[in-house]
Design an enzyme around this catalytic site. Structure first.
Site, PDB file in Angstrom:
ATOM      1  N   LYS A   1       0.814  -1.215   0.000  1.00  0.00           N
ATOM      2  CA  LYS A   1       0.000   0.000   0.000  1.00  0.00           C
ATOM      3  C   LYS A   1       0.847   1.265   0.000  1.00  0.00           C
ATOM      4  CE  LYS A   1      -4.380  -1.897   1.419  1.00  0.00           C
ATOM      5  NZ  LYS A   1      -5.533  -1.831   2.343  1.00  0.00           N
TER       6      LYS A   1
ATOM      7  N   ARG B   1      -3.540 -10.607   4.623  1.00  0.00           N
ATOM      8  CA  ARG B   1      -3.986 -10.557   3.227  1.00  0.00           C
ATOM      9  C   ARG B   1      -2.863  -9.940   2.402  1.00  0.00           C
ATOM     10  NH1 ARG B   1      -6.475  -6.959  -0.298  1.00  0.00           N
ATOM     11  NH2 ARG B   1      -8.021  -7.892  -1.721  1.00  0.00           N
TER      12      ARG B   1
END
Length: 281
Positions: A225, A260
């Protein structure tokens, strides 16, 4: 030890496990367009399973900054053929990353057994009713705003309190609609409506969040991210692997039970070290 119930099985989690990401979108921030065909998706999932993934999370709608909502029909067309093919070939829990009950229903008919809802039931409470009816696993993620404004929310004053309060509301809504507690997992929503500093604060205080949601496995989705890119001065998401592994390691050490990730093998290798160290704690 957590016993997370899905529509097909009970997943026993006594140490952190990996949820491998399969993006079927042409515009995801990290790997958009890489798995647009059923054949490419099957190959990637086979690879992730061989690397140690315990769950596969399948998404057909990008939630990157600037993304636009797609129709139910378009999302179904992307997701369902892949879910059906995966369910026929592999015996692994399949999660559908959607905030639309209509998409989740068709995906379940094709073989999915977990719903991963980034809105925490804010956009479509019908997801809880579907989970209650099918017995599926349900991931409730904290986020703020509507789909188009997920990444443009002003930072809240106390992000830990906000996440805890938001998730409590989601849990309450799920239970009121008939979902059993053992079907639920929590996701603190790294990168959704949080500043880079708040993402780091949440990761640093994962143990506090775990303690406040005792009984529910905590999921962390920080892989590649932008806040990691900012720390590393790296614009290419595929070059954020080391930073992603660092976050996964910290999260696992502090109580996160589902990671995840895009980079399954590297995360599994890191978890082997984490689990070895934790035996001495």
């Amino acid at each position: 030890m957590y016993s997370w119930r899905t529509a097909k099985r009970i997943i026993e989690i006594d140490a952190p496990i990996v949820m491998g990401i399969l993006n079927l979108t042409p515009d995801s921030f990290s790997d958009g367009g890489s798995y647009g065909s059923v054949e490419a998706a099957l190959y990637r999932v086979e690879e992730m399973i061989s690397e140690g993934a315990s769950i596969i999370d399948i998404g057909g709608e990008s939630t990157r900054p600037g993304s636009k909502r797609i129709t139910v029909e378009e999302e179904i067309a992307r997701v369902v053929p892949v879910v059906r093919a995966l369910a026929k070939r592999f015996d692994i829990p399949l999660s559908v990353d959607t905030s639309k009950a209509a998409v989740a229903q068709v995906a379940f008919d094709a073989g999915a057994e977990i719903i991963n809802d980034i809105s925490g039931l804010r956009w479509d409470p019908g997801l809880a009713e579907l989970a209650a009816r099918t017995g599926s696993g349900l991931v409730l993620m904290h986020s703020l705003g509507e789909f188009e404004t997920l990444h443009s929310q002003p930072p809240v004053e106390d992000v830990v309190v906000e996440v805890m309060n938001g998730l409590r509301c989601s849990v309450k809504q799920a239970l009121e609609r008939g979902v059993s507690p053992d079907q639920l997992a929590m996701d603190i929503g790294i990168g959704f409506g949080k500043s880079p500093e708040q993402n780091l604060e949440l990761i640093a205080k994962i143990d506090r969040l775990v303690n406040n949601f005792d009984g529910y496995p905590l999921l962390i989705g920080a892989s590649r991210k932008s806040f990691i890119g900012k720390l590393l001065s790296e614009n290419d998401p595929k070059k954020r692997v080391v930073g992603s592994i660092a976050v996964a390691t910290i999260a696992a050490m502090n109580g996160a039970m589902i990671l995840r990730v895009h980079d399954v093998k590297q995360t599994i290798d890191a978890l082997k070290v984490v689990n070895a160290v934790k035996t001495f704690l």
